[in-house]
Write a protein that holds these residues in place. Structure first.
Motif, PDB file in Angstrom:
ATOM      1  N   GLY A 164       4.402  10.246   0.541  1.00 39.14           N
ATOM      2  CA  GLY A 164       4.118   8.812   0.571  1.00 39.14           C
ATOM      3  C   GLY A 164       3.082   8.344  -0.404  1.00 39.14           C
ATOM      4  N   GLN A 165       2.998   9.021  -1.543  1.00 44.24           N
ATOM      5  CA  GLN A 165       2.046   8.617  -2.579  1.00 44.24           C
ATOM      6  C   GLN A 165       2.816   8.335  -3.875  1.00 44.24           C
ATOM      7  OE1 GLN A 165      -1.629   8.704  -0.396  1.00 44.24           O
ATOM      8  NE2 GLN A 165      -1.170   8.011  -2.454  1.00 44.24           N
ATOM      9  N   GLY A 166       2.174   8.512  -5.003  1.00 44.75           N
ATOM     10  CA  GLY A 166       2.835   8.245  -6.277  1.00 44.75           C
ATOM     11  C   GLY A 166       3.072   6.765  -6.474  1.00 44.75           C
ATOM     12  N   TYR A 167       4.305   6.412  -6.845  1.00 42.72           N
ATOM     13  CA  TYR A 167       4.641   5.016  -7.116  1.00 42.72           C
ATOM     14  C   TYR A 167       4.898   4.210  -5.844  1.00 42.72           C
ATOM     15  CZ  TYR A 167       5.897   7.227 -11.616  1.00 42.72           C
ATOM     16  OH  TYR A 167       5.893   7.964 -12.786  1.00 42.72           O
ATOM     17  N   THR A 168       5.003   4.864  -4.701  1.00 38.02           N
ATOM     18  CA  THR A 168       5.509   4.236  -3.475  1.00 38.02           C
ATOM     19  C   THR A 168       4.553   3.179  -2.923  1.00 38.02           C
ATOM     20  OG1 THR A 168       6.353   6.449  -2.993  1.00 38.02           O
ATOM     21  CG2 THR A 168       6.617   4.775  -1.288  1.00 38.02           C
ATOM     22  N   LEU A 169       5.106   2.006  -2.603  1.00 30.81           N
ATOM     23  CA  LEU A 169       4.327   0.914  -2.018  1.00 30.81           C
ATOM     24  C   LEU A 169       5.150   0.225  -0.932  1.00 30.81           C
ATOM     25  CD1 LEU A 169       2.884  -0.678  -5.298  1.00 30.81           C
ATOM     26  CD2 LEU A 169       1.585   0.634  -3.603  1.00 30.81           C
ATOM     27  N   VAL A 170       4.513  -0.066   0.199  1.00 31.26           N
ATOM     28  CA  VAL A 170       5.205  -0.694   1.330  1.00 31.26           C
ATOM     29  C   VAL A 170       4.313  -1.759   1.950  1.00 31.26           C
ATOM     30  CG1 VAL A 170       6.513   1.411   1.837  1.00 31.26           C
ATOM     31  CG2 VAL A 170       4.324   0.995   2.996  1.00 31.26           C
ATOM     32  N   THR A 171       4.916  -2.600   2.791  1.00 31.19           N
ATOM     33  CA  THR A 171       4.148  -3.573   3.566  1.00 31.19           C
ATOM     34  C   THR A 171       4.090  -3.125   5.031  1.00 31.19           C
ATOM     35  OG1 THR A 171       6.051  -4.936   4.198  1.00 31.19           O
ATOM     36  CG2 THR A 171       4.988  -5.445   2.087  1.00 31.19           C
ATOM     37  N   ALA A 172       3.176  -3.728   5.766  1.00 32.05           N
ATOM     38  CA  ALA A 172       3.068  -3.412   7.194  1.00 32.05           C
ATOM     39  C   ALA A 172       4.327  -3.830   7.947  1.00 32.05           C
ATOM     40  CB  ALA A 172       1.836  -4.088   7.791  1.00 32.05           C
ATOM     41  N   TYR A 182       0.851  -1.191   0.000  1.00 29.97           N
ATOM     42  CA  TYR A 182       0.000   0.000   0.000  1.00 29.97           C
ATOM     43  C   TYR A 182       0.890   1.246   0.000  1.00 29.97           C
ATOM     44  CZ  TYR A 182      -3.181  -3.512   1.976  1.00 29.97           C
ATOM     45  OH  TYR A 182      -3.910  -4.650   2.209  1.00 29.97           O
ATOM     46  N   PRO A 183       0.381   2.368  -0.474  1.00 35.66           N
ATOM     47  CA  PRO A 183       1.130   3.615  -0.271  1.00 35.66           C
ATOM     48  C   PRO A 183       1.211   3.911   1.220  1.00 35.66           C
ATOM     49  CG  PRO A 183      -0.682   3.901  -1.856  1.00 35.66           C
ATOM     50  CD  PRO A 183      -0.891   2.581  -1.191  1.00 35.66           C
TER      51      PRO A 183
END
Length: 401
Positions: A214-222, A89-90
């Protein structure tokens, strides 16, 4: 041809999970969809790793009927999907703490102020901020989550500095915790843009402000988010998470084997202090107080767009269809003054981070603190007796003004 092979007992595997915290995490989510990870920010031990809603794995042992499996597989809250490790998710505004570290490391002054009139004009468009913050320095920009400040500072930094800092905090990578299927997510930079978009390989300035919040292409996990919070809290070690504590009585490496976290400690301390203000007078002031005396939690809220709001697809808050709403984040640590535990909570399509994620983080963190004998004794410490103060009329009960 040789017949049955007799079973051989395997070695005992000891996990780091705390069953009370694990069950409490599931309880806090109820029917909501999301994830929570809680780590010891001294050892790196994962004490809770929740993916919600859950399911009864024993039903798979006896064999699910076609109808039972279909119900699980087609439920839009995806109980079969590990949202702590596999879903990305972003990060939304939780990412601003890392942008702040990148700025400090690059030589920007924390005292520099940026005026926020509630919006920011750049590239022929108006970028919104959730409030009018006025002249804002770094501490207040983190506490109040001022987009205008981070739009401006990220544009000055550029994507590569931000990406390098984010990766050093553990974003954009998988960790060896003995569970397959982890996703690395995405921390973009100019090299990524060249690889992924050969027809438009240039990173345009207008792509940076979204990255900075923290938007755009950015994706992370919990899990990555919790690791980043743990590294911020620890301040010295680039902690790696540990789920398997020992195999056959042989301990797995803990934080002592982790490399140093190569940031100026003063810069991390400044950001941690601002994260403390998030739960006292900032975005989570109403929902982040844990009510345990002088033991308090620090953190950062995040509200991450799942969809662009243009054309009526995305929903800011919880006023529209569930699948179009923003994702809610909270990352943080406690106690604020001597960090022991780090946490990341994601509520999928939960709306605002302060309303959906922070209360769940607060309640799970509260249990972790109360289960810690040393911290519990601090929490339950009786108040100091009143001090006798003498005046012209003789001794009276009171204390310092």
């Amino acid at each position: 041809p040789g017949g049955d092979v007799p079973a051989t007992p395997g070695k005992e595997v000891q996990l780091s999970l705390d069953m009370d915290l694990q069950l409490r995490g599931l309880e806090l989510f109820g029917e909501e969809s999301g994830a929570a990870v809680l780590m010891d920010c001294r050892s790196g031990d994962i004490l809770a790793m929740v993916s919600a809603p859950s399911f009864d794995a024993n039903r798979f042992v006896r064999g699910l009927s076609a109808a039972e499996y279909k119900a699980l597989a087609e439920y839009d809250h995806k109980p079969l999907f590990n949202k702590a490790l596999t879903a990305t998710y972003p990060p939304g505004s939780t990412f601003k703490t890392l942008v702040a570290v990148a700025a400090l490391e690059a030589g920007f002054s924390a005292d520099m102020t940026i005026n926020c009139p509630g919006h920011w004009n750049f590239g022929g468009r108006r970028w919104r901020c959730d409030a009018v913050h006025g002249a804002t320095n770094m501490h207040d920009a983190i506490a109040t989550s001022c987009d205008t400040y981070f739009y401006t500072i990220s544009l000055k930094l550029g994507p590569d500095r931000i990406a390098d800092t984010a990766r050093r905090f553990g974003l954009g990578q998988a960790f060896d915790i003995g569970i397959p299927g982890q996703k690395k997510g995405l921390i973009p930079d100019t090299a990524y843009k060249r690889r992924a978009f050969p027809r438009d390989p240039v990173w345009h300035p207008g792509e940076t402000p979204s990255f900075g919040i923290g938007q755009g292409y950015t994706l992370v996990t919990a899990l990555q988010q919790c690791v980043a919070a743990a590294r911020m809290a620890n301040g010295r070690k680039a902690l790696v998470p540990r789920l398997i504590r020992s195999v056959g009585g042989v301990a797995r490496p803990d934080a002592s084997a982790a490399p140093d976290l190569d940031f100026d400690p003063a810069h991390l301390a400044l950001v941690r202090e601002a994260m403390g203000s998030v739960t006292t007078r900032g975005t989570a002031a109403r929902t982040g107080q844990i009510g345990l005396g002088d033991v308090r939690m620090s953190g950062k809220t995040g509200t991450a767009q799942g969809y662009n709001y243009n054309g009526g697809r995305g929903v800011h808050g919880t006023a529209g269809p569930w699948h179009l709403r923003d994702h809610a984040w909270f990352t943080g640590f406690a106690p604020h003054d001597t960090p022991r535990y780090a946490i990341a909570v994601l509520v999928e399509h939960g709306g605002f981070g302060a309303q959906a994620a922070a209360p769940r983080a607060r309640d799970l963190m509260r249990l972790a603190l109360l289960k810690d004998p040393e911290l519990r004794s601090r929490i339950e410490r009786p108040p100091a007796p009143p001090v006798a103060v003498a005046d012209s009329r003789g001794p009276v009960e009171g204390g310092p003004a």
